[in-house]
Write an enzyme that holds these catalytic residues in place. Structure first.
Site, PDB file in Angstrom:
ATOM      1  N   ASP A  90     -15.129  44.063  26.293  1.00 28.23           N
ATOM      2  CA  ASP A  90     -15.349  45.477  25.986  1.00 28.23           C
ATOM      3  C   ASP A  90     -16.549  45.567  25.043  1.00 28.23           C
ATOM      4  O   ASP A  90     -17.068  44.554  24.587  1.00 28.23           O
ATOM      5  CB  ASP A  90     -14.085  46.107  25.419  1.00 28.23           C
ATOM      6  CG  ASP A  90     -13.686  45.487  24.095  1.00 28.23           C
ATOM      7  OD1 ASP A  90     -14.499  44.726  23.527  1.00 28.23           O
ATOM      8  OD2 ASP A  90     -12.579  45.760  23.639  1.00 28.23           O
ATOM      9  N   GLY A  92     -16.799  46.855  22.087  1.00 26.66           N
ATOM     10  CA  GLY A  92     -16.559  46.847  20.645  1.00 26.66           C
ATOM     11  C   GLY A  92     -16.506  48.244  20.060  1.00 26.66           C
ATOM     12  O   GLY A  92     -16.037  48.427  18.941  1.00 26.66           O
ATOM     13  N   ASP A 144     -20.218  52.741  23.722  1.00 28.79           N
ATOM     14  CA  ASP A 144     -19.916  54.154  23.941  1.00 28.79           C
ATOM     15  C   ASP A 144     -19.349  54.750  22.658  1.00 28.79           C
ATOM     16  O   ASP A 144     -18.996  54.022  21.735  1.00 28.79           O
ATOM     17  CB  ASP A 144     -18.905  54.339  25.085  1.00 28.79           C
ATOM     18  CG  ASP A 144     -17.565  53.672  24.791  1.00 28.79           C
ATOM     19  OD1 ASP A 144     -17.565  52.610  24.123  1.00 28.79           O
ATOM     20  OD2 ASP A 144     -16.526  54.199  25.205  1.00 28.79           O
ATOM     21  N   GLY A 212     -11.744  56.776  26.807  1.00 29.99           N
ATOM     22  CA  GLY A 212     -11.301  57.926  26.019  1.00 29.99           C
ATOM     23  C   GLY A 212     -10.083  58.633  26.558  1.00 29.99           C
ATOM     24  O   GLY A 212      -9.827  59.787  26.212  1.00 29.99           O
ATOM     25  N   ASP A 262      -6.566  47.604  32.113  1.00 30.97           N
ATOM     26  CA  ASP A 262      -6.275  46.649  31.044  1.00 30.97           C
ATOM     27  C   ASP A 262      -5.416  47.367  30.033  1.00 30.97           C
ATOM     28  O   ASP A 262      -5.501  48.594  29.897  1.00 30.97           O
ATOM     29  CB  ASP A 262      -7.558  46.192  30.328  1.00 30.97           C
ATOM     30  CG  ASP A 262      -8.026  47.212  29.316  1.00 30.97           C
ATOM     31  OD1 ASP A 262      -8.425  48.310  29.733  1.00 30.97           O
ATOM     32  OD2 ASP A 262      -7.950  46.951  28.099  1.00 30.97           O
ATOM     33  N   CYS A 300      12.943  39.201  39.233  1.00 33.09           N
ATOM     34  CA  CYS A 300      11.697  38.523  38.860  1.00 33.09           C
ATOM     35  C   CYS A 300      11.853  37.012  39.008  1.00 33.09           C
ATOM     36  O   CYS A 300      12.902  36.454  38.692  1.00 33.09           O
ATOM     37  CB  CYS A 300      11.347  38.870  37.416  1.00 33.09           C
ATOM     38  SG  CYS A 300       9.870  38.043  36.790  1.00 33.09           S
ATOM     39  N   CYS A 302       9.720  34.752  37.492  1.00 36.76           N
ATOM     40  CA  CYS A 302       8.921  34.051  36.485  1.00 36.76           C
ATOM     41  C   CYS A 302       9.774  32.974  35.807  1.00 36.76           C
ATOM     42  O   CYS A 302      10.999  32.953  35.933  1.00 36.76           O
ATOM     43  CB  CYS A 302       8.370  35.033  35.452  1.00 36.76           C
ATOM     44  SG  CYS A 302       9.503  35.460  34.109  1.00 36.76           S
ATOM     45  N   CYS A 305      12.648  34.373  33.584  1.00 37.93           N
ATOM     46  CA  CYS A 305      13.802  34.934  34.297  1.00 37.93           C
ATOM     47  C   CYS A 305      14.559  33.875  35.093  1.00 37.93           C
ATOM     48  O   CYS A 305      15.754  33.993  35.312  1.00 37.93           O
ATOM     49  CB  CYS A 305      13.351  36.073  35.206  1.00 37.93           C
ATOM     50  SG  CYS A 305      12.739  37.482  34.255  1.00 37.93           S
TER      51      CYS A 305
HETATM   52 ZN   LIG Z   1      10.472  37.474  34.646  1.00 42.46          ZN
END
Ligand SMILES: [Zn+2]
Length: 376
Positions: A90, A92, A144, A212, A262, A300, A302, A305
């Site tokens: 970004d 800054g 900006d 913004g 993001d 999930c 992952c 989990c």
């Molecule tokens: Zn998970």
């Protein structure tokens, strides 16, 4: 230094593919935030395993510590932090306005005092481009002016004018090959948003962000501004809605033609004990999870989990073990990457609308909103 192609559209939603210096990114994408050159609590290998193809790092923080020249001497940010994939930095600007003690903004730049040691600095458009080039960013952002919400019209007007002026100077300062994105401002004033979009697109930049927003305004206003701006941006360039992180907001913006997102939500909330799951949000510290041997999110797959119960995760948070924030962050980053791959598959199959209504019928944004501090 960058190609971007729209592979498929489904109404306004777009499936795209980026080729960047450090690799390929499929859009719509969600970029985990690695503010200081680290996605907090996760190794780069763990971040990559979630499916993330690009992360966001922060110009303001890396300029102050360790310094962009030091990162450059180390071979660039990707090499320095061991993330062998694309990075967006970004400008800054947002941190200068939100974090530093801001002393003065003129057309020349933003003068601020470091939040670390009070030292004085001036971010000019030229310096911000130079810092991001030294970091070796795959995508650099223009400096900006991002006013807070709410803001009165004269301030918003001045920010739009200054953002255009600075974008022009950033464009002139960049080296050949720097992928520089402009940032549309204009707060919640429709005509200022349109004016900002029209002025920036004249610079023919490789991509455009909508800045913004997601600062506390009602979601209908956010979506209205995004719709107006997206309609004015060139269809062959990527569009990035900065700071949008709630699944319902991401889905709404994808529907309006946004490609990139993001937010600190998955990582920050993970560290403080809130998980995003298929049904909404879970405050893991809540005492109702104390004897729950079930997975955090049964839907999930992952590592968190697959391996641990809610009862154990809650225990880690209650006693303050470092593993708790790490496991919840890992799950959250994973959850957002699964969300994005679900979105991409749905667009590819021409079924984004039915996919999103099905997702949103299960996902209740307000589920378990409070209670984080219960029974600590
Ligand atoms: Zn998970």
């Amino acid at each position: 230094m960058m190609t971007f192609a729209i592979l498929k559209t489904d109404s306004l939603a777009r499936l795209g593919r980026f080729e960047l210096p450090h690799g390929v990114v499929h859009t719509p994408c969600f970029m985990p935030v690695g503010t200081q050159g680290s996605v907090k609590t996760l190794t780069p290998a763990e971040v990559a395993e979630t499916g993330a193809e690009i992360i966001v790092c922060n110009t303001y923080h890396l300029y102050l510590r360790p310094g962009h020249r030091r990162v450059q001497a180390a071979g660039g940010l990707s090499k320095f932090m061991g993330w062998n994939r694309p990075i967006l930095t970004d400008s800054g600007g947002f941190q200068v306005y939100s974090l530093a003690a801001l002393t003065r903004v003129t057309d020349d730049g933003a003068e601020f005092q470091s939040h670390i040691d009070g030292s004085r600095h001036l971010f000019t458009p030229e310096l911000v481009v130079e810092i991001q080039e030294a970091l070796g960013s795959d995508i650099a952002m223009c400096l900006d002016e991002c006013p807070p919400y709410p803001v009165n019209r004269p301030v918003a007007e001045a920010a739009v004018a200054r953002t255009s002026l600075w974008a022009d100077r950033c464009g002139a300062a960049r080296q050949p090959g720097t992928n520089l994105f402009g940032i549309v401002q204009g707060a919640t004033y429709p005509d200022l948003r349109e004016q900002s979009a029209k002025s920036l697109t004249k610079l023919d930049l490789p991509g455009y962000a909508i800045g913004g927003l997601c600062l506390g305004e009602p979601s209908e206003v956010t979506y209205d501004m995004v719709a107006r701006v997206a309609a004015l941006l060139p269809t062959d360039r990527p569009r990035y809605l900065m700071g949008a992180g709630y699944p319902e907001d991401i889905i709404a913006a994808v529907r309006l033609g946004v490609d990139m997102f993001d937010c600190v939500l998955p990582t920050r909330n993970g560290r403080t004990g809130t998980a995003f799951i298929s049904e909404g949000r879970v405050a893991i510290r809540n005492s109702r999870h104390a004897d729950d041997q079930g997975a955090l999110d049964p839907a999930c797959d992952c590592y968190t989990c697959r391996s641990f119960s809610r009862a154990y995760l809650r225990h880690l948070f209650v006693v303050g073990e470092a593993l708790g924030p790490k496991l919840l962050t890992l799950h959250n980053v994973w959850f957002f990457q699964r969300l994005m791959s679900g979105i991409r598959t749905a667009i590819e199959q021409g079924g984004f609308e039915s996919w999103s209504s099905e997702f949103l019928s299960r996902y209740r944004p307000g589920a378990e909103p409070a209670g984080q501090e219960n029974d600590r």
